[in-house]
Design an enzyme around this catalytic site. Structure first.
Site, PDB file in Angstrom:
ATOM      1  N   ARG A  91       0.808  -1.220   0.000  1.00 58.37           N
ATOM      2  CA  ARG A  91       0.000   0.000   0.000  1.00 58.37           C
ATOM      3  C   ARG A  91       0.843   1.272   0.000  1.00 58.37           C
ATOM      4  O   ARG A  91       1.908   1.322   0.602  1.00 58.37           O
ATOM      5  CB  ARG A  91      -0.933   0.002   1.214  1.00 58.37           C
ATOM      6  CG  ARG A  91      -1.969  -1.108   1.163  1.00 58.37           C
ATOM      7  CD  ARG A  91      -2.739  -1.245   2.472  1.00 58.37           C
ATOM      8  NE  ARG A  91      -3.766  -2.276   2.381  1.00 58.37           N
ATOM      9  CZ  ARG A  91      -3.559  -3.570   2.625  1.00 58.37           C
ATOM     10  NH1 ARG A  91      -2.345  -3.985   2.982  1.00 58.37           N
ATOM     11  NH2 ARG A  91      -4.547  -4.434   2.507  1.00 58.37           N
ATOM     12  N   HIS A 116      -0.792  -2.469  -4.612  1.00 60.80           N
ATOM     13  CA  HIS A 116      -0.202  -3.395  -5.584  1.00 60.80           C
ATOM     14  C   HIS A 116      -0.124  -2.829  -7.001  1.00 60.80           C
ATOM     15  O   HIS A 116      -0.358  -3.538  -7.983  1.00 60.80           O
ATOM     16  CB  HIS A 116      -0.978  -4.707  -5.598  1.00 60.80           C
ATOM     17  CG  HIS A 116      -0.877  -5.499  -4.333  1.00 60.80           C
ATOM     18  ND1 HIS A 116       0.220  -5.425  -3.496  1.00 60.80           N
ATOM     19  CD2 HIS A 116      -1.743  -6.384  -3.759  1.00 60.80           C
ATOM     20  CE1 HIS A 116       0.025  -6.251  -2.473  1.00 60.80           C
ATOM     21  NE2 HIS A 116      -1.145  -6.823  -2.600  1.00 60.80           N
ATOM     22  N   HIS A 187       2.911 -12.511  -5.577  1.00 64.65           N
ATOM     23  CA  HIS A 187       1.870 -12.623  -4.553  1.00 64.65           C
ATOM     24  C   HIS A 187       1.338 -14.062  -4.518  1.00 64.65           C
ATOM     25  O   HIS A 187       0.130 -14.294  -4.675  1.00 64.65           O
ATOM     26  CB  HIS A 187       0.744 -11.631  -4.855  1.00 64.65           C
ATOM     27  CG  HIS A 187      -0.061 -11.222  -3.674  1.00 64.65           C
ATOM     28  ND1 HIS A 187      -0.582 -12.122  -2.775  1.00 64.65           N
ATOM     29  CD2 HIS A 187      -0.448  -9.986  -3.254  1.00 64.65           C
ATOM     30  CE1 HIS A 187      -1.264 -11.460  -1.851  1.00 64.65           C
ATOM     31  NE2 HIS A 187      -1.195 -10.168  -2.115  1.00 64.65           N
ATOM     32  N   ASP A 261      -1.637  -9.510   8.405  1.00 61.59           N
ATOM     33  CA  ASP A 261      -1.456  -8.816   7.125  1.00 61.59           C
ATOM     34  C   ASP A 261      -0.434  -7.716   7.382  1.00 61.59           C
ATOM     35  O   ASP A 261      -0.720  -6.529   7.260  1.00 61.59           O
ATOM     36  CB  ASP A 261      -2.777  -8.249   6.617  1.00 61.59           C
ATOM     37  CG  ASP A 261      -2.698  -7.771   5.167  1.00 61.59           C
ATOM     38  OD1 ASP A 261      -1.640  -7.965   4.532  1.00 61.59           O
ATOM     39  OD2 ASP A 261      -3.685  -7.192   4.671  1.00 61.59           O
ATOM     40  N   GLU A 324       5.153 -12.405   0.893  1.00 62.60           N
ATOM     41  CA  GLU A 324       5.508 -11.487  -0.181  1.00 62.60           C
ATOM     42  C   GLU A 324       6.808 -10.765   0.172  1.00 62.60           C
ATOM     43  O   GLU A 324       6.812  -9.846   0.986  1.00 62.60           O
ATOM     44  CB  GLU A 324       4.379 -10.486  -0.409  1.00 62.60           C
ATOM     45  CG  GLU A 324       3.023 -11.115  -0.655  1.00 62.60           C
ATOM     46  CD  GLU A 324       1.899 -10.171  -0.311  1.00 62.60           C
ATOM     47  OE1 GLU A 324       1.826  -9.079  -0.923  1.00 62.60           O
ATOM     48  OE2 GLU A 324       1.083 -10.505   0.574  1.00 62.60           O
TER      49      GLU A 324
END
Length: 360
Positions: A91, A116, A187, A261, A324
């Site tokens: 982000r 992304h 990803h 996350d 990631e």
């Protein structure tokens, strides 16, 4: 699936991935190593649509979530399902950043933020592809000046190599003609127990992350600017533990992320030092991660909602985990010396990540 039943272990057909988009051809590429294992990739978004490795009983399992035809890849409810990500992964706060006194505005596609690379990022592009041999695929892309709001023309090369040691190596190289920002990653939505109907959750997966620190987020999943010690928190994976052990604890950061996350600050990132390991007690398959990137986002598939995937099999909430490898999220808007996310003319961007599959 028995190998004799289909030309490829993964059961995918090239013709199901062939179409023309804006004058460019999409296709399917199968990488096979000397052990007979496979990785299947399409040049639409560089999506990895299958990774076929044996489980503890010698039966082949597909350990990554993908689709079995090009239209489902294009129209996936999860647009980033195991694709390449760029220009800037993760982000960017309000889609804004400043370079050399000039403000830039990116496309917004995640609440108030850019995510992304935007809605037409690298995940939604047809890459030029050349399969060099049975084990290597080269993808290339030119991202024009101003695309999705980014400055500079960016030339990107991504090389996938599937080695005889069951290592999927992903090498990233990029150059620009004007200072810009960059954060390239893959990803991959990994399901080490294999995909099924429904696909098992990842809560029983054992996870170890070689990181003493993680980056907390705000209510919009943007880094607060802090870097916190993982000790005595649910974010401590320095010793392997099941992902589900702490995921439901009422920790403020887990609530904000709807689970994990978050980006981890990797200890000694290099191809000589292990950054992370996942292992499935169900399949007996483990995956080791080595990377030169400074950070790694742990995402536990919190927003998957029953996506229909390969052979119609369902990818439900927390049925995959993403590791990631990347620059830190929103780096251009923070003062982290180890992760700025800048790219300059005549200074190529280079990064490599290796996913090594093995028995527990």
């Amino acid at each position: 699936m028995n190998k004799s039943e289909t030309e490829n272990l993964c059961g995918l057909r090239k013709e199901d991935f062939q179409t023309t988009i804006n004058g460019k051809q999409t296709d399917l590429f199968i990488l096979k190593n000397s052990l007979g294992n496979e990785v299947a990739i399409t040049n639409y978004g560089g999506a990895i649509v299958a990774i076929m490795v044996p489980d503890r009983n010698g039966n082949y399992a597909n350990v990554i979530q993908g689709h079995d035809n090009i239209q489902d890849v294009i129209n996936s409810p999860e647009p980033f399902l195991s694709t390449l990500i760029g220009r800037y992964g993760n982000r960017i706060c309000r889609g804004q950043f400043r370079l050399r006194g000039k403000d830039y505005q990116l496309a917004i596609n995640n609440g108030p933020n850019a995510l992304h690379g935007g809605p037409k990022g690298f995940h939604a592009r047809v890459w030029d592809a050349q399969q060099m041999n049975d084990q290597a695929l080269v993808l290339e892309l030119v991202s024009a000046y101003g695309e999705e709001g980014y400055t500079g023309e960016l030339k990107v090369t991504v090389v996938y190599t599937f080695t005889n040691e069951n290592e999927l190596m992903i090498e990233y190289l990029a150059t620009t003609n004007k200072m810009t920002i960059i954060n390239l990653t893959s990803h991959g939505f990994f399901s080490l127990a294999g995909i099924a109907n429904p696909t098992p959750t990842i809560e029983d997966l054992e996870c170890e992350i070689n990181a003493d620190y993680y980056i907390p987020i705000d209510e919009n999943s943007i880094p607060t600017g802090e870097i916190r010690f993982v000790k005595d928190t649910p974010f401590d994976f320095r010793t392997a533990k099941p992902i589900g052990r702490d995921i439901a604890l009422p920790h403020p950061q887990l609530i904000l992320g709807c689970g994990y996350d978050h980006n981890y600050v990797l200890n000694r990132p290099s191809l000589d030092h292990l950054s992370a390991t996942l292992s499935s007690p169900i399949s007996g398959i483990a995956m080791d991660v080595y990377t030169t990137a400074p950070g790694m986002q742990l995402y536990t598939g919190n927003f998957l909602d029953g996506v229909a995937g390969k052979e119609g099999k369902r990818y439900g909430r927390r049925s995959a985990v993403c590791l990631e490898t990347q620059q830190y999220p929103d780096s251009p808007n923070h003062s982290w010396p180890e992760s700025k996310g800048y790219l300059y003319p005549n200074r190529p961007f280079e990064s490599t990540t290796v996913f090594r599959f093995r028995d527990i």
